[in-house]
Design an enzyme around this catalytic site. Structure first.
Site, PDB file in Angstrom:
ATOM      1  N   ARG A  67     -14.881  -0.060   6.362  1.00 59.02           N
ATOM      2  CA  ARG A  67     -13.793   0.822   5.942  1.00 59.02           C
ATOM      3  C   ARG A  67     -13.754   2.099   6.787  1.00 59.02           C
ATOM      4  O   ARG A  67     -12.700   2.699   6.968  1.00 59.02           O
ATOM      5  CB  ARG A  67     -13.936   1.191   4.464  1.00 59.02           C
ATOM      6  N   LYS A  69     -14.780   3.571  10.460  1.00 61.16           N
ATOM      7  CA  LYS A  69     -15.294   3.346  11.810  1.00 61.16           C
ATOM      8  C   LYS A  69     -14.520   4.125  12.861  1.00 61.16           C
ATOM      9  O   LYS A  69     -15.093   4.638  13.810  1.00 61.16           O
ATOM     10  CB  LYS A  69     -15.305   1.846  12.155  1.00 61.16           C
ATOM     11  N   THR A  70     -13.199   4.247  12.711  1.00 60.13           N
ATOM     12  CA  THR A  70     -12.406   4.940  13.738  1.00 60.13           C
ATOM     13  C   THR A  70     -11.841   6.264  13.258  1.00 60.13           C
ATOM     14  O   THR A  70     -11.205   6.979  14.036  1.00 60.13           O
ATOM     15  CB  THR A  70     -11.235   4.049  14.205  1.00 60.13           C
ATOM     16  N   ASP A 128      -5.085  -2.085   5.614  1.00 62.98           N
ATOM     17  CA  ASP A 128      -5.686  -1.400   6.760  1.00 62.98           C
ATOM     18  C   ASP A 128      -5.442   0.103   6.646  1.00 62.98           C
ATOM     19  O   ASP A 128      -4.342   0.536   6.308  1.00 62.98           O
ATOM     20  CB  ASP A 128      -5.069  -1.939   8.057  1.00 62.98           C
ATOM     21  N   LYS A 280      31.805 -23.757   3.064  1.00 62.94           N
ATOM     22  CA  LYS A 280      32.736 -23.099   3.983  1.00 62.94           C
ATOM     23  C   LYS A 280      32.899 -21.656   3.509  1.00 62.94           C
ATOM     24  O   LYS A 280      33.263 -21.419   2.349  1.00 62.94           O
ATOM     25  CB  LYS A 280      34.095 -23.825   3.966  1.00 62.94           C
ATOM     26  N   GLU A 333      29.707 -27.506  11.872  1.00 63.21           N
ATOM     27  CA  GLU A 333      28.998 -26.423  12.552  1.00 63.21           C
ATOM     28  C   GLU A 333      27.487 -26.612  12.499  1.00 63.21           C
ATOM     29  O   GLU A 333      26.792 -26.520  13.506  1.00 63.21           O
ATOM     30  CB  GLU A 333      29.357 -25.075  11.919  1.00 63.21           C
ATOM     31  N   ASP A 483      43.945 -19.428 -21.997  1.00 62.56           N
ATOM     32  CA  ASP A 483      44.844 -19.980 -20.977  1.00 62.56           C
ATOM     33  C   ASP A 483      44.096 -20.746 -19.885  1.00 62.56           C
ATOM     34  O   ASP A 483      44.523 -21.814 -19.444  1.00 62.56           O
ATOM     35  CB  ASP A 483      45.718 -18.883 -20.370  1.00 62.56           C
ATOM     36  N   ARG A 525      25.097 -16.163 -17.891  1.00 65.61           N
ATOM     37  CA  ARG A 525      26.203 -16.000 -16.950  1.00 65.61           C
ATOM     38  C   ARG A 525      25.687 -16.135 -15.518  1.00 65.61           C
ATOM     39  O   ARG A 525      24.543 -15.809 -15.232  1.00 65.61           O
ATOM     40  CB  ARG A 525      26.830 -14.624 -17.149  1.00 65.61           C
ATOM     41  N   HIS A 529      29.005 -12.149  -6.761  1.00 68.85           N
ATOM     42  CA  HIS A 529      30.025 -11.339  -6.105  1.00 68.85           C
ATOM     43  C   HIS A 529      29.793 -11.249  -4.600  1.00 68.85           C
ATOM     44  O   HIS A 529      28.708 -11.501  -4.134  1.00 68.85           O
ATOM     45  CB  HIS A 529      30.046  -9.932  -6.699  1.00 68.85           C
TER      46      HIS A 529
END
Length: 529
Positions: A67, A69-70, A128, A280, A333, A483, A525, A529
Site C-alpha cells: 500500500r 511504496k511510491t 489503486d 428501423k 444494414e 376509444d 408500465r 421515450h
C-alpha cells in the site's frame, strides 16, 4: 512550456505487463535509467534488465502489503519539480532528488475485479492509491515529464523519442497528459459508482460517468454532427462487445438501432425457440418466434415488409445458411446474432455492405444497469427497465378470461411493447407481431396506425383479411379512454394486455366486456421515450 523534454530516467510500475519487457529493453537501449517497484521490477530483472528499486531511492521499503511504496518526496519531487525553476532545482539538489522524466503506470485492475463479481474487501484492495497520485503529478508537470497510462501508447512514445533524439515534444506530452487525467477520472468514477451501489445509494450527491473510446464515427445522427462511440466497461453482450465479421464501419444510427434490436431479441431465451426482431429507427417493425430461425425471420418480415427494407435484424440463435439466404433477398444494414455457421457467413460474404456482428451470448434482460440521458444543464439517470411479467402476475378484469392461445400471445406482445417508443401499441397473433404503432402523441393514433399497417400488409400478402383479425393487443401504458380499445376491437383484436391505473379503468373494462374482449392488467408500465 519546455520545448523538448529529454528522457533520461523513467519510473515503470504496471499491473498489466503487456509489452513491458519490450518497452524496458527499448528504453534501456536508448540510455534511459529504469526505476521500478514490486512485480514490475522483478519482471524487468528476469528479462536481464538493470533496474533500481524505488525503495532504494526513497530509503523506505515497500510496506503494508504494498500500500505504501511510491508516496514519497523522492518520487513526487522527481515528478513535480519544474526543471526551469531555480528554486525547484535547488530543492532537488539540497535533498538529493533525482528528476523522473518518464512515468509509465497502469492501475490496479479495479474495474475487472468488480466485473468478475469479487467481494467487497477484494474490490477495496484493488483500489489503486499510489498509481493515480503519480499519474496526476506527472500529468500536471507535462511541461517537463512524459506520462504513459495505456499500453497502446508504448510504440508512440518510442517513435516520438526517436524523432526528437531521445526527447519528447510538447504536443505529444499534452496529449498524453489529457489521456492520463481521463484515465484517473474514469478510474475514480468506477470506484465511486461501485461504492454507491455497494452501500445502496441510488442517487449519490455527485455522480461520475466514464467511457473508453471504441470508435470515432464519421458523423452523428446527421452529417453535420460529430460523434464517437465509447464503451462503459461492463462487458454486457451486445453491439459494444460484438465481433464485426464483415461490412462497412458502423454509423451512429447503426449502433443505436442495433442496440435496440439486440436488447429486444434478448427478451426471448434461445432455449424457448428461435426468435427474430427487425428494427428501423430504434422501433421494431416486426418481431416473431418460429419453429425455425427461418420461420421466425419470415414471420417478422411479414409484419411490415416496407419498413424492414434497410433495417437491423437481431436473432436469438446462431445464424444458419437458410436464414442468411432469405435475409440476403433484401437490403439490410446490420445482422446481429450469438454466432453464425460457416455456410451462413459465406452467403453474407457476397453482400459486402452488410454488417454481420456476432456475440458470444444474448444480453440478460433481467440484469440491472443504468440509463443516462443528457438534458440541458444536466443528466437524467435511471435504472434500466428490466421489469418482467409472468402469467401468474396478470389480473383478469373482464367477464371473459383469455384463452391459452391469447394468453401466450399477450405475454409475447407485452415483451415487444416494452421496446416500442411510447405511445406503444402492438398487435400480435401466433407468436408474431402483425401491427406496431409507435411514438404517437395519442394512444388511439398508435392503435389506428398499427391497424392500418396490418391492412396494408394483408393487401401485399394477398390475404382476405388483415392478421389483426383474431389477434391480441398490448399497450405499454393504460388506455385513458375507451376509444383506443375500441379501435383495437374494430381491427379484430380479441384480447388486451395493459397496465391499468387510469381514472377511467371501469369505463374501459365495461367497453371491453361489451365488445366480448378478454383483458388483463399487468400493474406495470413500460414507457420508452
Amino acid at each position: 512550456m519546455a520545448d523538448f523534454a529529454p528522457v533520461t530516467r523513467a519510473l515503470l510500475s504496471v499491473s498489466d505487463k503487456t509489452g513491458l519487457i519490450d518497452l524496458g529493453r527499448a528504453l534501456a537501449a536508448r540510455g534511459v535509467e529504469l526505476l521500478s517497484t514490486g512485480g514490475t521490477a522483478r519482471a524487468l530483472r528476469d528479462a536481464g534488465l538493470d533496474v533500481r528499486d524505488v525503495a532504494e531511492i526513497t530509503g523506505f521499503p515497500e510496506m503494508m502489503d504494498g500500500r505504501v511504496k511510491t508516496l514519497h518526496p523522492m518520487v513526487h519531487g522527481g515528478l513535480l519539480a519544474l526543471r526551469d525553476n531555480p528554486a525547484h532545482v535547488a530543492a532537488m539538489a539540497e535533498h538529493g532528488i533525482g528528476p523522473i522524466d518518464l512515468l509509465v503506470v497502469n492501475l490496479y485492475p479495479f474495474e475487472e475485479t468488480v466485473a468478475r463479481g469479487a467481494d467487497y474487501e477484494t474490490c477495496v484492495e484493488n483500489i489503486d492509491i499510489g498509481g493515480p497520485a503519480m499519474i496526476r503529478a506527472a500529468a500536471k508537470n507535462h511541461a517537463h515529464v512524459t506520462v504513459v497510462v495505456d499500453v497502446g501508447d508504448y510504440d508512440k512514445l518510442l517513435g516520438d523519442m526517436d524523432q526528437h533524439d531521445g526527447a519528447t515534444c510538447p504536443r505529444f506530452r499534452r496529449k498524453l497528459a489529457q489521456r492520463a487525467y481521463a484515465r484517473t477520472a474514469a478510474y475514480d468514477a468506477a470506484v465511486s459508482t461501485w461504492l454507491a451501489e455497494a452501500i445502496g445509494d441510488p442517487a449519490p450527491r455527485r455522480h461520475a460517468f466514464a467511457g473508453t473510446l471504441a470508435q470515432t464515427l464519421r458523423y452523428g445522427e446527421n452529417p453535420h454532427q460529430t460523434a464517437a462511440f465509447y464503451t462503459d466497461g461492463t462487458h454486457r453482450p451486445g453491439v459494444a462487445t460484438a465481433r464485426q465479421v464483415q461490412g462497412k464501419e458502423l454509423s451512429y444510427n447503426n449502433i443505436n438501432d442495433t442496440d435496440a434490436a439486440f436488447e429486444l431479441v434478448s427478451e426471448f431465451a434461445p432455449g424457448n425457440g428461435p426468435a427474430c426482431a427487425i428494427i428501423k429507427h430504434a422501433n421494431p417493425c416486426g418481431v416473431a418466434r418460429g419453429a425455425t430461425l427461418l420461420e421466425a425471420y419470415k414471420n417478422a418480415f411479414d409484419c411490415d415488409r416496407t419498413s424492414a427494407f434497410g433495417g437491423i435484424i437481431a436473432l436469438n440463435q446462431p445464424l444458419d445458411a437458410a436464414t442468411a439466404q432469405e435475409i440476403s433477398q433484401i437490403f439490410t444494414e446490420v445482422v446481429i446474432a450469438p454466432g453464425a455457421d460457416d455456410a451462413a457467413m459465406e452467403i453474407f460474404a457476397g453482400k459486402k455492405n452488410l454488417r454481420l456482428l456476432l456475440t458470444e451470448r444474448l444480453a440478460d434482460p433481467a440484469a440491472t444497469g443504468r440509463v443516462i440521458r443528457q438534458v440541458s444543464g444536466g443528466y437524467l439517470v435511471q435504472d434500466k427497465d428490466n421489469g418482467r411479467i409472468t402469467a401468474e402476475a396478470l389480473r383478469v378484469v373482464t367477464k371473459r378470461a383469455p384463452t391459452d392461445r391469447e394468453l401466450s400471445d399477450m405475454l409475447f406482445a407485452w415483451k415487444v411493447a416494452k421496446h416500442v417508443k411510447s405511445n406503444a401499441i402492438v398487435y400480435a397473433r401466433d407468436g408474431a407481431t402483425v401491427g406496431v404503432g409507435a411514438g404517437q402523441m395519442s394512444r388511439v393514433d398508435s392503435c389506428r396506425i398499427a391497424a392500418r399497417k396490418a391492412q396494408d400488409m394483408a393487401e401485399t400478402l394477398g390475404l382476405s383479411a388483415p392478421l389483426t383479425q383474431g389477434s391480441v393487443v398490448a399497450s405499454d401504458a393504460f388506455f385513458p379512454f375507451a376509444d383506443g380499445l375500441m379501435t383495437a376491437a374494430e381491427a379484430g383484436a380479441t384480447a388486451v394486455i395493459q397496465p391499468g391505473g387510469s381514472m377511467r379503468d371501469d369505463e374501459v373494462i365495461a367497453a371491453a366486456d361489451a365488445a366480448g374482449l378478454a383483458m388483463v392488467l399487468t400493474g406495470m408500465r413500460h414507457f420508452r421515450h
